[in-house]
Scaffold this active site. Sequence first.
Site, PDB file in Angstrom:
ATOM      1  N   HIS A 177      -0.931   8.025   0.866  1.00  0.00           N
ATOM      2  CA  HIS A 177      -1.772   7.578  -0.233  1.00  0.00           C
ATOM      3  C   HIS A 177      -2.017   6.081  -0.105  1.00  0.00           C
ATOM      4  O   HIS A 177      -1.467   5.415   0.768  1.00  0.00           O
ATOM      5  CB  HIS A 177      -1.099   7.881  -1.582  1.00  0.00           C
ATOM      6  CG  HIS A 177       0.168   7.096  -1.803  1.00  0.00           C
ATOM      7  ND1 HIS A 177       1.366   7.405  -1.184  1.00  0.00           N
ATOM      8  CD2 HIS A 177       0.430   5.994  -2.578  1.00  0.00           C
ATOM      9  CE1 HIS A 177       2.292   6.551  -1.557  1.00  0.00           C
ATOM     10  NE2 HIS A 177       1.751   5.676  -2.405  1.00  0.00           N
ATOM     11  N   GLU A 227       7.964   2.501  -7.385  1.00  0.00           N
ATOM     12  CA  GLU A 227       6.647   1.990  -6.977  1.00  0.00           C
ATOM     13  C   GLU A 227       6.104   1.177  -8.142  1.00  0.00           C
ATOM     14  O   GLU A 227       5.809   1.731  -9.202  1.00  0.00           O
ATOM     15  CB  GLU A 227       5.668   3.127  -6.673  1.00  0.00           C
ATOM     16  CG  GLU A 227       5.969   3.942  -5.441  1.00  0.00           C
ATOM     17  CD  GLU A 227       4.902   4.999  -5.195  1.00  0.00           C
ATOM     18  OE1 GLU A 227       3.697   4.685  -5.356  1.00  0.00           O
ATOM     19  OE2 GLU A 227       5.258   6.137  -4.863  1.00  0.00           O
ATOM     20  N   HIS A 250      -0.113   4.560   3.174  1.00  0.00           N
ATOM     21  CA  HIS A 250       1.310   4.585   3.493  1.00  0.00           C
ATOM     22  C   HIS A 250       1.937   5.852   2.922  1.00  0.00           C
ATOM     23  O   HIS A 250       1.311   6.590   2.148  1.00  0.00           O
ATOM     24  CB  HIS A 250       2.031   3.354   2.937  1.00  0.00           C
ATOM     25  CG  HIS A 250       1.906   3.178   1.453  1.00  0.00           C
ATOM     26  ND1 HIS A 250       0.734   2.767   0.847  1.00  0.00           N
ATOM     27  CD2 HIS A 250       2.790   3.366   0.434  1.00  0.00           C
ATOM     28  CE1 HIS A 250       0.897   2.695  -0.455  1.00  0.00           C
ATOM     29  NE2 HIS A 250       2.134   3.071  -0.745  1.00  0.00           N
ATOM     30  N   GLU A 309       7.957 -10.353 -17.140  1.00  0.00           N
ATOM     31  CA  GLU A 309       9.184  -9.772 -16.594  1.00  0.00           C
ATOM     32  C   GLU A 309       9.261  -8.293 -16.947  1.00  0.00           C
ATOM     33  O   GLU A 309       9.276  -7.917 -18.117  1.00  0.00           O
ATOM     34  CB  GLU A 309      10.401 -10.502 -17.167  1.00  0.00           C
ATOM     35  CG  GLU A 309      11.750  -9.865 -16.812  1.00  0.00           C
ATOM     36  CD  GLU A 309      12.907 -10.557 -17.513  1.00  0.00           C
ATOM     37  OE1 GLU A 309      13.011 -11.789 -17.373  1.00  0.00           O
ATOM     38  OE2 GLU A 309      13.687  -9.868 -18.218  1.00  0.00           O
TER      39      GLU A 309
END
Length: 476
Positions: A355, A414, A400, A180
């Site tokens: 990238h 990201e 993308h 997590e």
Amino acid sequence: MTPIPGLFNSFLLKLGILALTAPAQLYALPTNPRFSDWAGSAGDNESNGGAPLRGAVVSSYKLAPGQDADADLGIPFRWDDTKNPQPIRGTWGATDPGPQTYEYSKLNPDIVAPPSTDHNSMPNAKWPMELSHNRLVPNGAGWSRQENTENLPIATAMAGVDMLLAPGAYRELHWHKASEWAYVLNGSCRVQAMDENGQTYVDDVQAGDVWFFPPGVPHSLQALDEGSEFLLVFDQGDFDDSGTGLISEMFLRTPKEVLSKNLNAPLSDFDQLPKDELYIFNGTPAPANLTAQNVTGPGGVARGNHSYTYHLSKQSAYEVPGGSIKIIDPQSFPLASTFSVALVTIHPGAMREIHWHSTDEWGFFVSGQGRVTAYSPPTTGGTFDFQAGDVSYVPATYSHYIENTGDEDIVFLEVLQAPEFTDISVGQWLKLVPEQIIKDTLHLPQSLLDNLSPNKQYIVQGNTNLTALAGGSGTA
């Protein structure tokens, strides 16, 4: 009456003109309504002068600024002031007279009217958390909603949970099979954990901070005075937050005789156990002084590289033209050995440069709105629009970008499953390949190649006038 032969009888039954009574009776077709009342000799030619029976009329509509530009340019446009958006881009597409929910269209212009550079069928890469079924808990203690492969099938490597705890509420003592990683969206909460060696940990985190728990490590969370909302990312795409191990359920599923023996306590001590799982529940507010809850076991207290939290809110951002970026990966947060994350801020008109990553990217839009085009080798491309609260997913090696199409900053996470945050920058690649190869391949001019940087840009500034290229010339 002469009986009707069986074959003909079956045929008439299909026509519905034979009654199954004895003796058999043949009935005539009903005379009302008469076909001639509404159809002329040429069929449905609406010759009776009534309202049209066929055809659709599209009410007047207005194209958004930039929507009429050449479809190959792929100019971003918004339907903010358009009442009935239409699937048109340049000379591509046509009007849609059918049933629509225009609010969906306004959120997804690049799906309704994609640029002509989109090709083939790209799997859906977007999931709004607001469409996830929300799990509400009693007494105003909070809620949770999740994204996994059930609602975003492409997201096979990671799943996410958006959770809120009211002031003083707990996420009960629990553990997971999955790792997590968490990012605090707002408010503050207290984090508590213990590892296999009896090493304990407690810390307070606030908006912008991070925590991490490896598989199997038991932990709990309690919101402080203002409550807390946080984003949880798990390293299993099919993760289900309702399937975690709960201490309340563990006690309920264990015979009381065993509990008595294991904990050296009389049976009466277990009379007040919860009757069901707690999950999220209200509790006694945490003491303001963190040291009041420090518990030291035989393993001591987790520190340094064994810390379960990281105060990313205090880390300085790397500023670049068009925005900024913070990177947190095992080099700075060693315990989270498989999570590498960039917190990216993109100003209006700017974009996260084109990238790709060597591993899948799970993304979350904290604020702002933008669009992403993903290229899936060898020939597929798809463009998606994102708003705050949306999850994005781009598989490994798909190129993308993230372009800001709104009026405020995009703040975007990201998340990679990687020991280091890395990417391949297309601009850097073009600069570091011998120029003749680029010229022979893409026929790009020398002036463009001279302007490229040998360094990654991460974010590139652009014109805040998103329709500046609608005329087919200029620089974005």
